[in-house]
Design a protein around this motif. Structure first.
Motif, PDB file in Angstrom:
ATOM      1  N   GLY A   1       0.836  -1.194   0.000  1.00 54.76           N
ATOM      2  CA  GLY A   1       0.000   0.000   0.000  1.00 54.76           C
ATOM      3  C   GLY A   1       0.865   1.236   0.000  1.00 54.76           C
ATOM      4  N   ILE A   2       0.380   2.283  -0.644  1.00 54.91           N
ATOM      5  CA  ILE A   2       1.149   3.526  -0.745  1.00 54.91           C
ATOM      6  C   ILE A   2       0.276   4.683  -0.263  1.00 54.91           C
ATOM      7  CG2 ILE A   2       2.323   5.108  -2.326  1.00 54.91           C
ATOM      8  CD1 ILE A   2       3.644   2.728  -3.263  1.00 54.91           C
ATOM      9  N   VAL A   3       0.868   5.545   0.569  1.00 53.94           N
ATOM     10  CA  VAL A   3       0.208   6.771   0.988  1.00 53.94           C
ATOM     11  C   VAL A   3       1.130   7.930   0.612  1.00 53.94           C
ATOM     12  CG1 VAL A   3      -0.732   8.121   2.899  1.00 53.94           C
ATOM     13  CG2 VAL A   3      -0.964   5.620   2.906  1.00 53.94           C
ATOM     14  N   VAL A   4       0.617   8.824  -0.221  1.00 53.63           N
ATOM     15  CA  VAL A   4       1.360  10.009  -0.655  1.00 53.63           C
ATOM     16  C   VAL A   4       0.787  11.207   0.086  1.00 53.63           C
ATOM     17  CG1 VAL A   4       1.930  11.485  -2.627  1.00 53.63           C
ATOM     18  CG2 VAL A   4       1.728   9.004  -2.948  1.00 53.63           C
ATOM     19  N   SER A   5       1.663  12.019   0.678  1.00 52.24           N
ATOM     20  CA  SER A   5       1.192  13.195   1.404  1.00 52.24           C
ATOM     21  C   SER A   5       2.160  14.346   1.218  1.00 52.24           C
ATOM     22  CB  SER A   5       1.038  12.875   2.896  1.00 52.24           C
ATOM     23  OG  SER A   5       0.454  13.969   3.574  1.00 52.24           O
ATOM     24  N   GLY A   6       1.591  15.545   1.262  1.00 53.86           N
ATOM     25  CA  GLY A   6       2.410  16.741   1.137  1.00 53.86           C
ATOM     26  C   GLY A   6       1.589  17.989   1.398  1.00 53.86           C
ATOM     27  N   HIS A   7       2.254  19.093   1.324  1.00 51.65           N
ATOM     28  CA  HIS A   7       1.642  20.385   1.615  1.00 51.65           C
ATOM     29  C   HIS A   7       0.696  20.838   0.496  1.00 51.65           C
ATOM     30  CE1 HIS A   7       5.114  20.255   4.263  1.00 51.65           C
ATOM     31  NE2 HIS A   7       4.454  21.112   5.034  1.00 51.65           N
TER      32      HIS A   7
ATOM     33  N   PHE B   1      -2.069  18.086   3.031  1.00 46.17           N
ATOM     34  CA  PHE B   1      -2.017  18.804   4.301  1.00 46.17           C
ATOM     35  C   PHE B   1      -2.357  20.258   3.981  1.00 46.17           C
ATOM     36  CE2 PHE B   1       0.840  20.858   7.673  1.00 46.17           C
ATOM     37  CZ  PHE B   1      -0.142  20.803   8.647  1.00 46.17           C
ATOM     38  N   VAL B   2      -3.626  20.621   4.187  1.00 48.16           N
ATOM     39  CA  VAL B   2      -4.114  21.948   3.817  1.00 48.16           C
ATOM     40  C   VAL B   2      -4.099  22.889   5.014  1.00 48.16           C
ATOM     41  CG1 VAL B   2      -5.486  21.091   1.889  1.00 48.16           C
ATOM     42  CG2 VAL B   2      -6.517  21.208   4.164  1.00 48.16           C
ATOM     43  N   GLU B   3      -4.263  24.185   4.730  1.00 48.86           N
ATOM     44  CA  GLU B   3      -4.146  25.232   5.752  1.00 48.86           C
ATOM     45  C   GLU B   3      -5.138  25.064   6.902  1.00 48.86           C
ATOM     46  OE1 GLU B   3      -4.863  25.884   2.501  1.00 48.86           O
ATOM     47  OE2 GLU B   3      -3.438  27.333   1.714  1.00 48.86           O
TER      48      GLU B   3
ATOM     49  N   THR C   1       6.404  11.295   1.007  1.00 51.20           N
ATOM     50  CA  THR C   1       6.050  12.662   1.367  1.00 51.20           C
ATOM     51  C   THR C   1       6.908  13.669   0.616  1.00 51.20           C
ATOM     52  OG1 THR C   1       7.548  12.781   3.271  1.00 51.20           O
ATOM     53  CG2 THR C   1       5.314  11.907   3.663  1.00 51.20           C
ATOM     54  N   ASP C   2       6.459  14.924   0.660  1.00 53.88           N
ATOM     55  CA  ASP C   2       7.135  15.949  -0.118  1.00 53.88           C
ATOM     56  C   ASP C   2       8.445  16.447   0.498  1.00 53.88           C
ATOM     57  OD1 ASP C   2       5.783  17.342   1.912  1.00 53.88           O
ATOM     58  OD2 ASP C   2       4.952  18.876   0.586  1.00 53.88           O
ATOM     59  N   ILE C   3       8.414  17.047   1.653  1.00 55.22           N
ATOM     60  CA  ILE C   3       9.603  17.707   2.200  1.00 55.22           C
ATOM     61  C   ILE C   3      10.125  16.956   3.429  1.00 55.22           C
ATOM     62  CG2 ILE C   3      10.496  19.843   3.222  1.00 55.22           C
ATOM     63  CD1 ILE C   3       8.204  21.309   1.773  1.00 55.22           C
TER      64      ILE C   3
ATOM     65  N   SER D   1       5.667  18.704   8.024  1.00 50.85           N
ATOM     66  CA  SER D   1       4.619  18.068   8.831  1.00 50.85           C
ATOM     67  C   SER D   1       4.157  16.725   8.271  1.00 50.85           C
ATOM     68  CB  SER D   1       3.434  19.016   9.005  1.00 50.85           C
ATOM     69  OG  SER D   1       3.819  20.132   9.767  1.00 50.85           O
ATOM     70  N   PRO D   2       3.895  16.580   6.967  1.00 49.18           N
ATOM     71  CA  PRO D   2       3.502  15.253   6.476  1.00 49.18           C
ATOM     72  C   PRO D   2       4.573  14.193   6.742  1.00 49.18           C
ATOM     73  CG  PRO D   2       2.888  16.915   4.892  1.00 49.18           C
ATOM     74  CD  PRO D   2       3.752  17.596   5.923  1.00 49.18           C
ATOM     75  N   CYS D   3       5.830  14.549   6.561  1.00 49.96           N
ATOM     76  CA  CYS D   3       6.936  13.629   6.837  1.00 49.96           C
ATOM     77  C   CYS D   3       6.995  13.300   8.323  1.00 49.96           C
ATOM     78  CB  CYS D   3       8.248  14.248   6.370  1.00 49.96           C
ATOM     79  SG  CYS D   3       9.708  13.294   6.824  1.00 49.96           S
ATOM     80  N   ASN D   4       6.936  14.306   9.150  1.00 46.80           N
ATOM     81  CA  ASN D   4       7.046  14.085  10.593  1.00 46.80           C
ATOM     82  C   ASN D   4       5.907  13.228  11.121  1.00 46.80           C
ATOM     83  OD1 ASN D   4       9.361  15.613  10.577  1.00 46.80           O
ATOM     84  ND2 ASN D   4       8.383  17.461  11.351  1.00 46.80           N
ATOM     85  N   ARG D   5       4.702  13.450  10.626  1.00 43.34           N
ATOM     86  CA  ARG D   5       3.558  12.658  11.091  1.00 43.34           C
ATOM     87  C   ARG D   5       3.630  11.232  10.552  1.00 43.34           C
ATOM     88  NH1 ARG D   5       0.727  14.696  15.428  1.00 43.34           N
ATOM     89  NH2 ARG D   5       1.465  16.832  15.588  1.00 43.34           N
ATOM     90  N   ALA D   6       4.095  11.051   9.345  1.00 42.56           N
ATOM     91  CA  ALA D   6       4.297   9.700   8.813  1.00 42.56           C
ATOM     92  C   ALA D   6       5.413   8.990   9.581  1.00 42.56           C
ATOM     93  CB  ALA D   6       4.610   9.753   7.321  1.00 42.56           C
ATOM     94  N   LEU D   7       6.433   9.734   9.981  1.00 46.71           N
ATOM     95  CA  LEU D   7       7.522   9.177  10.779  1.00 46.71           C
ATOM     96  C   LEU D   7       6.996   8.666  12.120  1.00 46.71           C
ATOM     97  CD1 LEU D   7      10.571   8.674  11.071  1.00 46.71           C
ATOM     98  CD2 LEU D   7      10.765  11.009  11.958  1.00 46.71           C
TER      99      LEU D   7
END
Length: 146
Positions: free
Chosen positions: A3-9, A35-37, A65-67, A71-77
């Protein structure tokens, strides 16, 4: 299938979803979470956890994740640290995400992550240097081989 989950700002994930669909077609076991405002980081993590559960068929989940450090990276971590059979690759680009759709069936989770990192780094190119290398004239050969 992994399974793949892609996330970013902002619209990173849904933008990638559109591009992946155009390149690889509609994908099963693949979720795209923006990850929206208006979203807190806690809400983002909830959405990521739910998406991971939805795409996992028992062969593991790969977050892209993007960066790195965002936040998307940190939460996935955070999810990777407390959930078995989860990997995370940050700094993902379109070649990585599209290839994930093609390469994930029958692959091992860590092997897929390594393959995507290799693809992603090989796709970053200085096109001026690439063009100059192609346009550079080849040295003339001497008839006697010297």
């Amino acid at each position: 299938m992994i399974g793949i989950v892609v996330s970013g700002h902002i619209n990173y994930a849904t933008g990638m979803q559109s591009a992946v669909k155009a390149i690889a077609g509609e994908q099963e076991q693949m979720a795209f979470i923006d990850f929206v405002e208006t979203m807190s980081t806690e809400q983002l993590e909830e959405r990521l956890r739910q998406a991971a559960k939805e795409v996992d068929s028992g062969e593991g989940v790969l977050f892209l994740t993007d960066i790195p450090g965002g936040s998307p990276c940190n939460r996935a971590l955070s999810i990777m640290m407390d959930t078995a059979n989860v990997e995370l690759v940050a700094g993902a680009n379109l070649p990585m995400i599209a290839n994930a759709a093609f390469e994930r069936d029958g692959a091992e989770l860590k092997e897929l992550a390594a393959t995507l990192i290799e693809i992603g780094t090989s796709c970053v190119q200085d096109m001026r240097k690439e063009l100059e290398a192609v346009m550079e004239p080849e040295p003339a050969e001497c008839e006697d081989g010297l």
